[in-house]
Scaffold this motif. Structure first.
Motif, PDB file in Angstrom:
ATOM      1  N   ALA A   1       3.116   5.906  -2.954  1.00  0.00           N
ATOM      2  CA  ALA A   1       4.208   6.826  -3.364  1.00  0.00           C
ATOM      3  C   ALA A   1       4.167   6.643  -4.912  1.00  0.00           C
ATOM      4  O   ALA A   1       4.526   7.830  -5.235  1.00  0.00           O
ATOM      5  CB  ALA A   1       5.522   5.833  -2.939  1.00  0.00           C
ATOM      6  N   LEU A   2       3.611   5.770  -5.433  1.00  0.00           N
ATOM      7  CA  LEU A   2       3.835   6.017  -7.181  1.00  0.00           C
ATOM      8  C   LEU A   2       2.716   6.718  -7.435  1.00  0.00           C
ATOM      9  O   LEU A   2       2.857   7.623  -8.331  1.00  0.00           O
ATOM     10  CB  LEU A   2       3.461   4.441  -7.632  1.00  0.00           C
ATOM     11  N   LYS A   3       1.538   6.843  -6.810  1.00  0.00           N
ATOM     12  CA  LYS A   3       0.295   7.583  -7.113  1.00  0.00           C
ATOM     13  C   LYS A   3       0.735   9.166  -6.953  1.00  0.00           C
ATOM     14  O   LYS A   3       0.246   9.861  -7.677  1.00  0.00           O
ATOM     15  CB  LYS A   3      -0.877   6.926  -6.336  1.00  0.00           C
ATOM     16  N   HIS A   4       1.537   9.381  -5.888  1.00  0.00           N
ATOM     17  CA  HIS A   4       1.583  10.521  -5.602  1.00  0.00           C
ATOM     18  C   HIS A   4       3.240  11.123  -6.088  1.00  0.00           C
ATOM     19  O   HIS A   4       3.697  12.130  -5.742  1.00  0.00           O
ATOM     20  CB  HIS A   4       1.670  11.109  -4.166  1.00  0.00           C
ATOM     21  N   GLU A   5       3.943  10.329  -6.797  1.00  0.00           N
ATOM     22  CA  GLU A   5       5.340  10.652  -7.272  1.00  0.00           C
ATOM     23  C   GLU A   5       6.107  11.044  -6.023  1.00  0.00           C
ATOM     24  O   GLU A   5       6.716  12.027  -6.323  1.00  0.00           O
ATOM     25  CB  GLU A   5       5.226  11.485  -8.531  1.00  0.00           C
ATOM     26  N   LEU A   6       6.139  10.283  -5.128  1.00  0.00           N
ATOM     27  CA  LEU A   6       7.072  10.678  -3.873  1.00  0.00           C
ATOM     28  C   LEU A   6       8.367  10.436  -4.257  1.00  0.00           C
ATOM     29  O   LEU A   6       8.926   9.263  -4.646  1.00  0.00           O
ATOM     30  CB  LEU A   6       6.480   9.900  -2.647  1.00  0.00           C
TER      31      LEU A   6
ATOM     32  N   ALA B   1       5.997 -11.538  -6.236  1.00  0.00           N
ATOM     33  CA  ALA B   1       4.929 -11.520  -7.138  1.00  0.00           C
ATOM     34  C   ALA B   1       4.015 -10.108  -6.808  1.00  0.00           C
ATOM     35  O   ALA B   1       2.759 -10.129  -7.086  1.00  0.00           O
ATOM     36  CB  ALA B   1       3.993 -12.818  -7.189  1.00  0.00           C
ATOM     37  N   TYR B   2       4.837  -9.231  -6.749  1.00  0.00           N
ATOM     38  CA  TYR B   2       4.000  -7.694  -6.634  1.00  0.00           C
ATOM     39  C   TYR B   2       4.501  -6.676  -7.680  1.00  0.00           C
ATOM     40  O   TYR B   2       5.822  -6.797  -8.004  1.00  0.00           O
ATOM     41  CB  TYR B   2       4.367  -7.160  -5.211  1.00  0.00           C
ATOM     42  N   ASP B   3       3.561  -6.126  -8.271  1.00  0.00           N
ATOM     43  CA  ASP B   3       4.025  -5.058  -9.423  1.00  0.00           C
ATOM     44  C   ASP B   3       4.510  -3.903  -8.712  1.00  0.00           C
ATOM     45  O   ASP B   3       5.337  -3.160  -9.460  1.00  0.00           O
ATOM     46  CB  ASP B   3       2.973  -4.507 -10.089  1.00  0.00           C
ATOM     47  N   GLU B   4       4.185  -3.681  -7.565  1.00  0.00           N
ATOM     48  CA  GLU B   4       4.958  -2.425  -6.915  1.00  0.00           C
ATOM     49  C   GLU B   4       5.336  -2.729  -5.334  1.00  0.00           C
ATOM     50  O   GLU B   4       4.346  -3.598  -4.627  1.00  0.00           O
ATOM     51  CB  GLU B   4       3.666  -1.414  -7.090  1.00  0.00           C
ATOM     52  N   TYR B   5       6.287  -2.305  -4.833  1.00  0.00           N
ATOM     53  CA  TYR B   5       6.531  -2.912  -3.669  1.00  0.00           C
ATOM     54  C   TYR B   5       7.850  -1.891  -3.059  1.00  0.00           C
ATOM     55  O   TYR B   5       8.562  -1.416  -3.685  1.00  0.00           O
ATOM     56  CB  TYR B   5       7.596  -4.356  -3.311  1.00  0.00           C
ATOM     57  N   SER B   6       7.706  -1.659  -1.487  1.00  0.00           N
ATOM     58  CA  SER B   6       8.482  -0.845  -1.053  1.00  0.00           C
ATOM     59  C   SER B   6       8.841  -1.375   0.305  1.00  0.00           C
ATOM     60  O   SER B   6       8.066  -2.361   0.814  1.00  0.00           O
ATOM     61  CB  SER B   6       7.999   0.654  -1.100  1.00  0.00           C
ATOM     62  N   HIS B   7       9.554  -0.660   1.102  1.00  0.00           N
ATOM     63  CA  HIS B   7       9.705  -1.128   2.736  1.00  0.00           C
ATOM     64  C   HIS B   7       9.432   0.106   3.378  1.00  0.00           C
ATOM     65  O   HIS B   7       9.967   1.284   3.351  1.00  0.00           O
ATOM     66  CB  HIS B   7      11.373  -1.403   2.983  1.00  0.00           C
ATOM     67  N   PHE B   8       8.199  -0.191   4.281  1.00  0.00           N
ATOM     68  CA  PHE B   8       7.791   0.899   5.147  1.00  0.00           C
ATOM     69  C   PHE B   8       7.669   0.509   6.614  1.00  0.00           C
ATOM     70  O   PHE B   8       7.617   1.333   7.488  1.00  0.00           O
ATOM     71  CB  PHE B   8       6.318   0.912   4.758  1.00  0.00           C
TER      72      PHE B   8
ATOM     73  N   TYR C   1      17.572  -1.417  -3.666  1.00  0.00           N
ATOM     74  CA  TYR C   1      16.811  -0.410  -3.407  1.00  0.00           C
ATOM     75  C   TYR C   1      17.102   0.748  -4.591  1.00  0.00           C
ATOM     76  O   TYR C   1      18.191   0.909  -5.079  1.00  0.00           O
ATOM     77  CB  TYR C   1      16.988   0.333  -2.177  1.00  0.00           C
ATOM     78  N   ALA C   2      16.110   1.114  -5.162  1.00  0.00           N
ATOM     79  CA  ALA C   2      16.120   2.294  -6.233  1.00  0.00           C
ATOM     80  C   ALA C   2      14.837   3.183  -6.384  1.00  0.00           C
ATOM     81  O   ALA C   2      13.799   2.909  -5.927  1.00  0.00           O
ATOM     82  CB  ALA C   2      16.331   1.472  -7.859  1.00  0.00           C
ATOM     83  N   PRO C   3      15.149   4.408  -7.023  1.00  0.00           N
ATOM     84  CA  PRO C   3      14.166   5.277  -7.014  1.00  0.00           C
ATOM     85  C   PRO C   3      13.062   4.954  -8.102  1.00  0.00           C
ATOM     86  O   PRO C   3      12.014   5.570  -7.986  1.00  0.00           O
ATOM     87  CB  PRO C   3      14.718   6.433  -7.411  1.00  0.00           C
ATOM     88  N   ASP C   4      13.199   4.071  -8.903  1.00  0.00           N
ATOM     89  CA  ASP C   4      12.368   3.464 -10.042  1.00  0.00           C
ATOM     90  C   ASP C   4      11.853   2.273  -9.534  1.00  0.00           C
ATOM     91  O   ASP C   4      12.398   1.150  -9.552  1.00  0.00           O
ATOM     92  CB  ASP C   4      12.846   3.594 -11.356  1.00  0.00           C
ATOM     93  N   ASN C   5      10.389   2.032  -9.527  1.00  0.00           N
ATOM     94  CA  ASN C   5       9.762   0.755  -9.307  1.00  0.00           C
ATOM     95  C   ASN C   5       9.896  -0.188 -10.422  1.00  0.00           C
ATOM     96  O   ASN C   5       9.289   0.243 -11.564  1.00  0.00           O
ATOM     97  CB  ASN C   5       8.281   1.110  -8.643  1.00  0.00           C
TER      98      ASN C   5
ATOM     99  N   CYS D   1       0.837  -1.362   0.047  1.00  0.00           N
ATOM    100  CA  CYS D   1      -0.114   0.037   0.132  1.00  0.00           C
ATOM    101  C   CYS D   1       0.897   1.227   0.017  1.00  0.00           C
ATOM    102  O   CYS D   1       0.496   2.281  -0.484  1.00  0.00           O
ATOM    103  CB  CYS D   1      -0.938   0.251   1.280  1.00  0.00           C
ATOM    104  N   ALA D   2       1.996   1.260   0.770  1.00  0.00           N
ATOM    105  CA  ALA D   2       2.959   2.274   0.937  1.00  0.00           C
ATOM    106  C   ALA D   2       3.511   2.584  -0.681  1.00  0.00           C
ATOM    107  O   ALA D   2       3.634   3.571  -1.067  1.00  0.00           O
ATOM    108  CB  ALA D   2       3.860   2.114   1.809  1.00  0.00           C
ATOM    109  N   ALA D   3       3.687   1.643  -1.283  1.00  0.00           N
ATOM    110  CA  ALA D   3       4.492   1.651  -2.712  1.00  0.00           C
ATOM    111  C   ALA D   3       3.443   2.106  -3.720  1.00  0.00           C
ATOM    112  O   ALA D   3       3.703   3.230  -4.417  1.00  0.00           O
ATOM    113  CB  ALA D   3       5.014   0.356  -3.086  1.00  0.00           C
ATOM    114  N   ASN D   4       2.018   1.755  -3.310  1.00  0.00           N
ATOM    115  CA  ASN D   4       1.207   2.168  -4.199  1.00  0.00           C
ATOM    116  C   ASN D   4       0.707   3.778  -4.178  1.00  0.00           C
ATOM    117  O   ASN D   4       0.660   4.496  -5.180  1.00  0.00           O
ATOM    118  CB  ASN D   4      -0.061   1.312  -3.991  1.00  0.00           C
TER     119      ASN D   4
END
Length: 758
Positions: free
Chosen positions: A480-485, A564-571, A553-557, A475-478
């Motif tokens: 961040a992507l949605k709001h271009e953080l 098996a996630y299209d978007e993922y981050s560490h929160f 870790y990288a700034p581009d997802n 959810c955090a990755a989603n």
């Protein structure tokens, strides 16, 4: 002599039949740009065979010394320019050679002579000189750009030349000489562990010189090896005075700190962690909603409230990148007053947190989420074992009353378990991978020695918490992507073609298909499911795991292949991982309508730093664990153990002891009375004379033959093969028709031509 050589007289004094000097050869090559040996001889009118050969030998020596580069066949020589110089990090091998590690090209191989200049981890300028018979580009160090460390821990020794400090792996090639006066002043004894500072760095002719600053106690091998590893891996263990001052300035939360936060202190949030956990950075709560839907709260310690951007605490945390975990000791990313205090969600304390408030449908789909800063008050510090016991039997007397005696906590745990079962089905549907592997931990006795090596078990409570964390991270990755953080994503790429092909061939052993390239999670899951109940499942799944790419870790997802996630981050772990802290700051700024913090580093730089520090921490932890296991096995040389073959190579079998979970090597010369060849595709050693097969999953009995503490290698002798795995049955009178990829070797009992160790 038909050439005008400014060094002709010195060449004539050294050689009866002189050839052009190196200086003349260099200037001549410069004029022509690029020449072959033949062309250069023609320029110098050399037709005498001895002079021609001498010119060739000089060119080879100049290539070896980095004065010229040679490429192609026949070799074309050109002078070395600044464009040929590369910068990299030295990686030393315990046997004395090393490599210059480069990010964008193959590493350079360094001979022992080149390693005289440097220590492991030094940054150097180097050039590639030639290619050896193994296809490696040999390197020559031009300059040492930066020394990784200037103090070391080693053992005081003495020889006919005087005292020196002998270092352990990976710097065992670099003894440091010290003076008699220095040794006597500290009353240091031979064989004592000491800390030494460098005075003069080594060169081609002399070892480094140093000064002993401290004589260490060798009463506890575990603590000593950790201190040594911290130095060798350049891991900071002391916080700056400014960082400690900042950390100590904070007090327990007051009403002022709670301003603008949602008050969750009445909710039955609880932490669930391991028995020995000291910092609790996540708390969970779940409730049923109308229509069978769910609401789950994942509350994470609000580290960003205390570790402000670009502050001394932040600078120390960024430098560390992550906490480092050793057996019975942690080097935290943050001072303990925060990591175990204000940022730890301890029970019965008001704590500041960032919350992922997530809505989930009865089908297990996320239907909405929001993030917000809050204040919470944990109702219980529960352990995995306690929750597992409760899930097995709610009336178990070992379960604390903080769970069973609090109806709200009990109801939340029951709901979390229902949600976990739902999320588990979703995990299976998306083919997220879960390998059958064994993770171990070391149990120490009162004197600091190893008492036992035990497997970590994962019950439903561990998996329940894992699913909650995955929910919050996705959810955090989603968000961040949605709001271009400006954040870092946790990326895990799919396997490359070479690794896919290896699994493609290996899967044939099980009658399964696997694509030669571009595999999906379902392809992996098919093999996992087909083999999970086999006795050799751990060996098979370990090989599958080794075929995966490393996460970073990288700034581009790009998504997370393994999960098996299209978007993922560490929160979920900002106490111990810097990328999580960055993500917290960015989300908090967005949801509170504040400006995004301007950092002293770039996002790309942060991705590199945090990925590198993660690798550094993993290597250091593995090194200490390997050292402790080797040290433990020194007391068991000559004893016999049962084990399982977990890796097959062209030079032998790696065996994991069944009861101790310790790995060792049975060299091919000690495998058996046969001539063995290595089949890379089938991952087997095949006896050409008798058809004996050794492969993954075979149960064997071995004897501990020796322990090499410098190489951290345990050598086994094969005593007996107890049981073959299904695909490694002995076939007398025949051998497999699959081609052997590497040359084999015969047991030392039947031939002197045993194959060499890779």
């Amino acid at each position: 002599m038909s050439w005008n050589d400014p060094n002709a007289s010195s060449e004539a004094k050294r050689y009866d039949n002189p050839i052009p000097s190196r200086e003349l050869i260099l200037s001549t090559i410069n004029e022509h740009g690029e020449v072959t040996h033949q062309q250069l001889a023609k320029v110098f009118n050399i037709d005498d065979p001895d002079q021609f050969d001498a010119l060739g030998n000089r060119l080879k020596a100049m290539a070896r010394d980095g004065q010229v580069n040679r490429e192609g066949l026949p070799y074309r020589y050109r002078t070395v320019s600044q464009q040929d110089v590369v910068t990299g990090t030295v990686s030393a091998h315990p046997k004395g050679f090393g490599f210059v590690l480069l990010s964008d090209m193959p590493d350079l191989f360094l001979h022992e002579k080149q390693m005289r200049w440097v220590f492991n981890g030094d940054t150097v300028d180097a050039i590639g000189t030639s290619t050896d018979n193994r296809g490696r580009t040999e390197g020559r160090i031009v300059d040492v750009v930066e020394r990784r460390q200037n103090n070391f821990i080693g053992t005081l020794a003495r020889d006919e030349d005087g005292y020196c400090v002998e270092l352990g792996s990976p710097n065992n090639h670099q003894p440091i000489t010290v003076t008699d006066d220095n040794v006597q002043a500290l009353n240091a004894k031979q064989g004592s562990p000491v800390k030494v500072d460098i005075i003069d760095w080594p060169n081609q002719h002399e070892f480094a010189t140093g000064k002993i600053t401290e004589v260490l106690s060798d009463d506890n091998d575990r603590e000593l090896i950790i201190e040594t590893t911290l130095l060798n891996y350049d891991i900071p263990s002391d916080f700056s005075e400014a960082a400690l001052e900042q950390a100590n300035s904070y007090q327990e939360p007051t009403e002022k700190d709670l301003k603008g936060r949602k008050d969750l202190r009445d909710l039955p949030l609880v932490t669930i962690d391991g028995e020995d956990a000291r910092d609790f950075d996540d708390a969970v709560f779940a409730e049923k909603r109308s229509g069978g839907n769910y609401r789950v709260l994942v509350a994470i310690a609000d580290v960003s409230y205390y570790v402000t951007p670009n502050s001394p605490l932040d600078q120390d945390a960024f430098e560390r990148g992550t906490s480092v975990y050793f057996p019975h000791r942690v080097i935290p990313m943050l001072p303990e007053v925060l990591s175990n205090g204000l940022c730890s969600l301890n029970p019965d304390r008001d704590r500041l947190c960032m919350v992922a408030d997530i809505k989930i449908s009865r089908a297990g789909k996320v239907t909405g989420y929001e993030f917000y800063p809050a204040v919470m008050h944990s109702k219980a510090r529960l352990t995995y074992n306690q929750v597992n016991a409760y899930l097995d039997n709610p009336k178990d007397n070992s379960v604390p009353t903080s769970l069973t005696g609090n109806k709200d906590v009990k109801k939340s745990i029951d709901t979390l378990y229902q949600l976990y079962e739902l999320l588990l089905k979703k995990r299976e549907e998306r083919h997220a991978m879960e390998f059958e592997t064994v993770e171990t931990y070391i149990k120490f006795n009162e004197k600091g020695g190893i008492d036992a090596i035990l497997p970590r078990t994962r019950g439903d409570s561990q998996k329940l918490i894992e699913e909650c964390m995955l929910l919050a991270n996705t959810c955090a990755a989603n968000f961040a992507l949605k709001h271009e953080l400006p954040v870092l994503y946790r990326n895990h790429d799919k396997p490359d073609g070479e690794k896919s092909m290896r699994i493609h061939e290996y899967a044939k052993n099980f009658g399964l298909t696997f694509p030669e390239e571009n595999p999906t999670q379902a392809d992996y899951q098919r093999i996992i499911e087909a083999t999970k109940d086999r006795p050799d499942a751990i060996s098979i799944h370990s090989m599958l795991l080794r075929s995966m790419m490393q996460a970073n870790y990288a700034p581009d997802n790009i998504g997370h292949f393994g999960l098996a996630y299209d978007e993922y981050s560490h929160f979920t772990s900002p106490i111990r991982r810097y990328p999580d802290l960055m993500l917290h700051r960015a989300i908090k700024a967005k949801v509170t309508n504040n400006k995004q913090p301007v950092m002293d580093f770039s996002l790309e730089g942060a991705g590199t730093q945090t990925s590198d520090t993660e690798r550094r921490a993993e290597k250091a932890s593995r090194y200490v664990e390997s050292w402790l296991k080797c040290h433990y096995m020194k007391d068991h040389v000559g004893e016999e153990f049962e084990g399982v073959v977990t890796t097959v190579t062209n030079f032998g079998l790696f065996v994991t002891l069944t009861d101790l979970y310790i790995d060792g090597l049975v060299h091919i010369s000690n495998v058996g009375d046969d001539f063995f060849v290595y089949d890379e595709q089938q991952q087997q050693l095949i006896g050409k004379d008798k058809g004996t097969l050794f492969g993954l999953g075979d149960l064997v009995k071995v004897k501990v033959a020796g322990v090499n503490m410098d190489l951290l290698q345990i050598d086994f002798d094969l005593v007996a093969k107890l049981q073959s795995s299904e695909m490694n049955q002995t076939k007398k009178g025949q051998t497999k028709k699959t081609p052997a990829k590497k040359s084999g070797g015969r047991s030392k009992n039947t031939s002197k031509n045993a194959s060499k160790k890779s």
